[in-house]
Write a protein that holds these residues in place. Structure first.
Motif, PDB file in Angstrom:
ATOM      1  N   THR A 198      47.387  53.357  74.453  1.00 50.82           N
ATOM      2  CA  THR A 198      48.159  52.868  75.593  1.00 50.82           C
ATOM      3  C   THR A 198      47.603  53.408  76.899  1.00 50.82           C
ATOM      4  OG1 THR A 198      49.708  54.726  75.477  1.00 50.82           O
ATOM      5  CG2 THR A 198      50.274  52.720  74.233  1.00 50.82           C
ATOM      6  N   GLY A 199      46.681  54.373  76.808  1.00 51.47           N
ATOM      7  CA  GLY A 199      46.088  54.952  77.997  1.00 51.47           C
ATOM      8  C   GLY A 199      46.984  55.957  78.694  1.00 51.47           C
ATOM      9  N   THR A 200      48.129  56.243  78.114  1.00 48.20           N
ATOM     10  CA  THR A 200      49.044  57.201  78.726  1.00 48.20           C
ATOM     11  C   THR A 200      48.825  58.584  78.145  1.00 48.20           C
ATOM     12  OG1 THR A 200      50.754  56.734  77.087  1.00 48.20           O
ATOM     13  CG2 THR A 200      50.809  55.435  79.110  1.00 48.20           C
ATOM     14  N   ALA A 201      49.193  59.582  78.917  1.00 53.41           N
ATOM     15  CA  ALA A 201      49.075  60.960  78.459  1.00 53.41           C
ATOM     16  C   ALA A 201      50.205  61.278  77.494  1.00 53.41           C
ATOM     17  CB  ALA A 201      49.122  61.903  79.645  1.00 53.41           C
ATOM     18  N   SER A 202      49.901  62.049  76.484  1.00 50.71           N
ATOM     19  CA  SER A 202      50.887  62.433  75.496  1.00 50.71           C
ATOM     20  C   SER A 202      51.825  63.495  76.050  1.00 50.71           C
ATOM     21  CB  SER A 202      50.186  62.988  74.253  1.00 50.71           C
ATOM     22  OG  SER A 202      51.145  63.408  73.301  1.00 50.71           O
ATOM     23  N   THR A 203      53.039  63.515  75.519  1.00 45.23           N
ATOM     24  CA  THR A 203      53.991  64.563  75.888  1.00 45.23           C
ATOM     25  C   THR A 203      53.851  65.768  74.969  1.00 45.23           C
ATOM     26  OG1 THR A 203      55.698  63.589  74.482  1.00 45.23           O
ATOM     27  CG2 THR A 203      55.636  62.876  76.784  1.00 45.23           C
ATOM     28  N   PHE A 204      52.939  65.697  73.992  1.00 46.63           N
ATOM     29  CA  PHE A 204      52.706  66.807  73.070  1.00 46.63           C
ATOM     30  C   PHE A 204      51.616  67.715  73.625  1.00 46.63           C
ATOM     31  CE2 PHE A 204      54.497  63.500  70.414  1.00 46.63           C
ATOM     32  CZ  PHE A 204      55.374  64.198  69.603  1.00 46.63           C
ATOM     33  N   ASP A 205      51.772  69.010  73.403  1.00 49.20           N
ATOM     34  CA  ASP A 205      50.776  69.993  73.817  1.00 49.20           C
ATOM     35  C   ASP A 205      50.103  70.592  72.588  1.00 49.20           C
ATOM     36  OD1 ASP A 205      51.385  69.844  76.600  1.00 49.20           O
ATOM     37  OD2 ASP A 205      53.132  71.114  76.267  1.00 49.20           O
ATOM     38  N   VAL A 206      48.923  71.158  72.793  1.00 48.96           N
ATOM     39  CA  VAL A 206      48.236  71.879  71.718  1.00 48.96           C
ATOM     40  C   VAL A 206      49.169  72.986  71.230  1.00 48.96           C
ATOM     41  CG1 VAL A 206      46.288  73.382  71.164  1.00 48.96           C
ATOM     42  CG2 VAL A 206      45.933  71.330  72.560  1.00 48.96           C
ATOM     43  N   GLY A 207      49.281  73.098  69.926  1.00 48.53           N
ATOM     44  CA  GLY A 207      50.142  74.105  69.324  1.00 48.53           C
ATOM     45  C   GLY A 207      51.504  73.571  68.904  1.00 48.53           C
ATOM     46  N   ALA A 208      51.875  72.372  69.367  1.00 43.65           N
ATOM     47  CA  ALA A 208      53.175  71.802  69.018  1.00 43.65           C
ATOM     48  C   ALA A 208      53.255  71.558  67.511  1.00 43.65           C
ATOM     49  CB  ALA A 208      53.401  70.494  69.771  1.00 43.65           C
ATOM     50  N   ARG A 209      54.411  71.818  66.949  1.00 40.72           N
ATOM     51  CA  ARG A 209      54.673  71.564  65.540  1.00 40.72           C
ATOM     52  C   ARG A 209      55.240  70.156  65.428  1.00 40.72           C
ATOM     53  NH1 ARG A 209      52.945  73.368  60.710  1.00 40.72           N
ATOM     54  NH2 ARG A 209      54.593  73.441  59.176  1.00 40.72           N
ATOM     55  N   ALA A 231      44.433  69.294  69.245  1.00 43.66           N
ATOM     56  CA  ALA A 231      43.762  68.691  70.399  1.00 43.66           C
ATOM     57  C   ALA A 231      44.546  67.466  70.847  1.00 43.66           C
ATOM     58  CB  ALA A 231      42.327  68.308  70.053  1.00 43.66           C
ATOM     59  N   VAL A 232      44.476  67.192  72.158  1.00 42.43           N
ATOM     60  CA  VAL A 232      45.151  66.032  72.741  1.00 42.43           C
ATOM     61  C   VAL A 232      44.136  65.268  73.571  1.00 42.43           C
ATOM     62  CG1 VAL A 232      47.021  65.260  74.261  1.00 42.43           C
ATOM     63  CG2 VAL A 232      47.337  67.318  72.854  1.00 42.43           C
ATOM     64  N   ASP A 233      44.051  63.945  73.332  1.00 42.13           N
ATOM     65  CA  ASP A 233      43.154  63.071  74.091  1.00 42.13           C
ATOM     66  C   ASP A 233      43.951  61.825  74.463  1.00 42.13           C
ATOM     67  OD1 ASP A 233      41.056  61.664  75.216  1.00 42.13           O
ATOM     68  OD2 ASP A 233      40.118  61.175  73.300  1.00 42.13           O
ATOM     69  N   GLY A 234      44.534  61.820  75.661  1.00 41.33           N
ATOM     70  CA  GLY A 234      45.419  60.722  76.054  1.00 41.33           C
ATOM     71  C   GLY A 234      46.648  60.724  75.174  1.00 41.33           C
ATOM     72  N   ASN A 235      46.883  59.617  74.459  1.00 40.23           N
ATOM     73  CA  ASN A 235      48.024  59.580  73.536  1.00 40.23           C
ATOM     74  C   ASN A 235      47.594  59.811  72.090  1.00 40.23           C
ATOM     75  OD1 ASN A 235      46.767  57.051  73.179  1.00 40.23           O
ATOM     76  ND2 ASN A 235      48.694  56.067  72.663  1.00 40.23           N
ATOM     77  N   LYS A 236      46.342  60.219  71.890  1.00 34.59           N
ATOM     78  CA  LYS A 236      45.836  60.499  70.544  1.00 34.59           C
ATOM     79  C   LYS A 236      45.857  62.006  70.304  1.00 34.59           C
ATOM     80  CE  LYS A 236      42.750  56.599  70.811  1.00 34.59           C
ATOM     81  NZ  LYS A 236      42.573  56.559  72.257  1.00 34.59           N
ATOM     82  N   LEU A 237      46.342  62.381  69.142  1.00 37.06           N
ATOM     83  CA  LEU A 237      46.454  63.791  68.781  1.00 37.06           C
ATOM     84  C   LEU A 237      45.578  64.090  67.578  1.00 37.06           C
ATOM     85  CD1 LEU A 237      50.364  64.019  68.793  1.00 37.06           C
ATOM     86  CD2 LEU A 237      48.822  64.499  70.702  1.00 37.06           C
ATOM     87  N   THR A 238      44.925  65.231  67.610  1.00 37.74           N
ATOM     88  CA  THR A 238      44.277  65.752  66.416  1.00 37.74           C
ATOM     89  C   THR A 238      45.245  66.786  65.871  1.00 37.74           C
ATOM     90  OG1 THR A 238      42.088  65.383  67.343  1.00 37.74           O
ATOM     91  CG2 THR A 238      42.243  66.887  65.459  1.00 37.74           C
ATOM     92  N   ILE A 239      45.649  66.593  64.628  1.00 35.54           N
ATOM     93  CA  ILE A 239      46.665  67.446  64.019  1.00 35.54           C
ATOM     94  C   ILE A 239      46.115  68.043  62.733  1.00 35.54           C
ATOM     95  CG2 ILE A 239      48.993  67.510  63.053  1.00 35.54           C
ATOM     96  CD1 ILE A 239      49.564  64.982  64.780  1.00 35.54           C
ATOM     97  N   ARG A 240      46.320  69.341  62.567  1.00 36.59           N
ATOM     98  CA  ARG A 240      45.969  70.009  61.308  1.00 36.59           C
ATOM     99  C   ARG A 240      47.248  70.049  60.469  1.00 36.59           C
ATOM    100  NH1 ARG A 240      43.541  74.485  63.054  1.00 36.59           N
ATOM    101  NH2 ARG A 240      41.571  73.380  63.127  1.00 36.59           N
ATOM    102  N   PHE A 241      47.298  69.153  59.477  1.00 33.48           N
ATOM    103  CA  PHE A 241      48.474  69.059  58.620  1.00 33.48           C
ATOM    104  C   PHE A 241      48.412  70.122  57.538  1.00 33.48           C
ATOM    105  CE2 PHE A 241      48.244  64.856  60.524  1.00 33.48           C
ATOM    106  CZ  PHE A 241      49.562  64.675  60.922  1.00 33.48           C
ATOM    107  N   ASP A 242      49.589  70.617  57.145  1.00 36.43           N
ATOM    108  CA  ASP A 242      49.683  71.692  56.157  1.00 36.43           C
ATOM    109  C   ASP A 242      49.020  71.329  54.833  1.00 36.43           C
ATOM    110  OD1 ASP A 242      51.155  72.917  58.150  1.00 36.43           O
ATOM    111  OD2 ASP A 242      53.090  72.682  57.132  1.00 36.43           O
ATOM    112  N   HIS A 243      49.184  70.083  54.377  1.00 37.15           N
ATOM    113  CA  HIS A 243      48.669  69.694  53.062  1.00 37.15           C
ATOM    114  C   HIS A 243      47.655  68.560  53.109  1.00 37.15           C
ATOM    115  CE1 HIS A 243      51.561  72.354  51.217  1.00 37.15           C
ATOM    116  NE2 HIS A 243      52.512  71.799  51.951  1.00 37.15           N
ATOM    117  N   ALA A 244      47.504  67.897  54.238  1.00 35.98           N
ATOM    118  CA  ALA A 244      46.620  66.726  54.315  1.00 35.98           C
ATOM    119  C   ALA A 244      45.360  66.983  55.136  1.00 35.98           C
ATOM    120  CB  ALA A 244      47.380  65.537  54.913  1.00 35.98           C
TER     121      ALA A 244
END
Length: 80
Positions: free
Chosen positions: A30-41, A54-67
């Motif tokens: 959507t080209g919008t900035a995410s409301t999530f910050d690095v470290g958010a659960r 990591a946050v890139d616009g509205n795309k998040l890189t997430i380290r999932f516990d099991h995935a």
């Protein structure tokens, strides 16, 4: 009755989603900035709980516990 008559008006094609080479869902940015910050659960319906790395616009890189680490659009997760 012929095969065409039985299938008339019915969709015989299964619903599909666009996938990239790693079989992750790709969503249009959507080209919008995410409301999530690095470290958010966060919680994702398929991948479970994880932390934003990591946050890139509205795309998040997430380290999932099991995935493991996945890149998803922020609208697919919720804060926990």
């Amino acid at each position: 009755m012929g095969g065409r008559d039985r299938e008339r008006g019915k969709s015989v094609r299964p619903q599909t989603h666009p996938l990239d080479h790693r079989s992750e869902l790709i969503a249009k940015s959507t080209g919008t900035a995410s409301t999530f910050d690095v470290g958010a659960r966060v919680f994702h319906q398929k991948f479970g709980n994880g932390n934003v790395v990591a946050v890139d616009g509205n795309k998040l890189t997430i380290r999932f516990d099991h995935a493991g680490e996945k890149r998803v659009v922020d609208s697919f997760v919720e804060r926990v």
